[in-house]
Design an enzyme around this catalytic site. Structure first.
Site, PDB file in Angstrom:
ATOM      1  N   CYS A  10     -12.882 -16.054  20.682  1.00 20.59           N
ATOM      2  CA  CYS A  10     -12.228 -16.600  19.486  1.00 20.59           C
ATOM      3  C   CYS A  10     -11.214 -17.636  19.955  1.00 20.59           C
ATOM      4  O   CYS A  10     -11.339 -18.183  21.050  1.00 20.59           O
ATOM      5  CB  CYS A  10     -11.604 -15.488  18.646  1.00 20.59           C
ATOM      6  SG  CYS A  10     -10.274 -14.576  19.455  1.00 20.59           S
ATOM      7  N   ASN A  13      -7.696 -14.991  21.474  1.00 23.48           N
ATOM      8  CA  ASN A  13      -8.032 -13.763  22.222  1.00 23.48           C
ATOM      9  C   ASN A  13      -6.980 -12.664  22.010  1.00 23.48           C
ATOM     10  O   ASN A  13      -6.714 -11.863  22.919  1.00 23.48           O
ATOM     11  CB  ASN A  13      -8.244 -14.056  23.720  1.00 23.48           C
ATOM     12  CG  ASN A  13      -8.853 -12.897  24.514  1.00 23.48           C
ATOM     13  OD1 ASN A  13      -8.579 -12.747  25.705  1.00 23.48           O
ATOM     14  ND2 ASN A  13      -9.665 -12.080  23.888  1.00 23.48           N
ATOM     15  N   CYS A  15      -6.702 -11.408  18.418  1.00 15.43           N
ATOM     16  CA  CYS A  15      -7.056 -10.763  17.138  1.00 15.43           C
ATOM     17  C   CYS A  15      -8.555 -10.436  17.068  1.00 15.43           C
ATOM     18  O   CYS A  15      -8.951  -9.276  17.216  1.00 15.43           O
ATOM     19  CB  CYS A  15      -6.675 -11.647  15.949  1.00 15.43           C
ATOM     20  SG  CYS A  15      -4.909 -11.998  15.838  1.00 15.43           S
ATOM     21  N   ARG A  16      -9.376 -11.450  16.831  1.00 15.84           N
ATOM     22  CA  ARG A  16     -10.787 -11.186  16.541  1.00 15.84           C
ATOM     23  C   ARG A  16     -11.610 -10.767  17.757  1.00 15.84           C
ATOM     24  O   ARG A  16     -12.342  -9.764  17.692  1.00 15.84           O
ATOM     25  CB  ARG A  16     -11.424 -12.429  15.896  1.00 15.84           C
ATOM     26  CG  ARG A  16     -10.886 -12.714  14.511  1.00 15.84           C
ATOM     27  CD  ARG A  16     -11.266 -14.095  14.052  1.00 15.84           C
ATOM     28  NE  ARG A  16     -10.612 -15.126  14.855  1.00 15.84           N
ATOM     29  CZ  ARG A  16     -10.834 -16.425  14.765  1.00 15.84           C
ATOM     30  NH1 ARG A  16     -11.732 -16.860  13.904  1.00 15.84           N
ATOM     31  NH2 ARG A  16     -10.169 -17.274  15.522  1.00 15.84           N
ATOM     32  N   SER A  17     -11.528 -11.521  18.859  1.00 11.04           N
ATOM     33  CA  SER A  17     -12.415 -11.185  19.982  1.00 11.04           C
ATOM     34  C   SER A  17     -12.048  -9.862  20.672  1.00 11.04           C
ATOM     35  O   SER A  17     -12.963  -9.139  21.092  1.00 11.04           O
ATOM     36  CB  SER A  17     -12.543 -12.344  20.982  1.00 11.04           C
ATOM     37  OG  SER A  17     -11.324 -12.679  21.579  1.00 11.04           O
ATOM     38  N   ASP A 125     -10.211 -15.892  10.567  1.00 12.55           N
ATOM     39  CA  ASP A 125      -9.052 -15.656  11.425  1.00 12.55           C
ATOM     40  C   ASP A 125      -7.970 -14.914  10.636  1.00 12.55           C
ATOM     41  O   ASP A 125      -7.442 -15.446   9.664  1.00 12.55           O
ATOM     42  CB  ASP A 125      -8.528 -17.014  11.909  1.00 12.55           C
ATOM     43  CG  ASP A 125      -7.448 -16.865  12.959  1.00 12.55           C
ATOM     44  OD1 ASP A 125      -6.961 -15.736  13.153  1.00 12.55           O
ATOM     45  OD2 ASP A 125      -7.105 -17.876  13.577  1.00 12.55           O
TER      46      ASP A 125
END
Ligand code: 4NP
Length: 154
Positions: A10, A13, A15-17, A125
């Site tokens: 993402c 690195n 939050c999402r990934s 995001d």
């Protein structure tokens, strides 16, 4: 073919990934699948940082502790070390295509392309939003993780 090695990418690195990494680790363990799993960001602002506290909280609600994860920036070498690189959204996919070296063997895909009905979409995001956004992120990455496990188990 070498063992699957999956990298999620993402922007930050944090939050999402990391949540995608946690979800795939959990789903692979449930399925008894041995995978190398990691995550990285296209940006460098959060290198060395733990995941966002809201991401840590949503994972912990699933019984998963991601407080030990640390942010890192994606490199060209990642395309040689991993078999699959998944971009969390279209912006990151575009940037990854620029970073990918000519001898990179990894298959590069948009993550939600694996989820029926969500092809072509990104994982939103949650960084600038509220806590509820992190529940949506968790839902999205869990669906994708299940699709990856189903694909690899075939
Ligand atoms: P992520 O979220 O890409 O899901 O880790 C973000 C984290 C940090 C920033 C942007 C997105 N930032 O601008 O610092």
């Amino acid at each position: 073919m070498s063992d699957p090695a999956i990298l999620f990418v993402c922007l930050g690195n944090i939050c999402r990934s990391p949540l995608a990494e946690a979800a795939l680790r959990a789903e692979a363990a449930k399925a008894g699948l041995d995978l190398i799993v990691d995550s990285a960001g296209t940006g460098d602002w959060h290198v060395g940082s733990p995941p966002d506290t809201r991401a840590q909280a949503v994972a912990l609600r699933q019984g998963i502790d991601i407080s030990g994860y640390r942010g890192r920036q994606v490199t060209a070498e990642d395309f040689r070390r991993f078999t699959h690189v998944f971009a969390l959204d279209a912006d990151n996919l575009r940037n990854l295509k620029r970073i990918r070296p000519s001898d990179g063997r990894a298959r590069l895909q948009l993550l939600m392309d694996l989820v029926p009905g969500r092809e072509g979409s990104g994982v939103t995001d949650p960084y600038f939003g509220d806590d509820a956004g992190f529940d949506i992120t968790w839902d999205d990455v869990t669906r994708a993780a299940r699709a990856i496990v189903a694909q690899l188990a075939r």
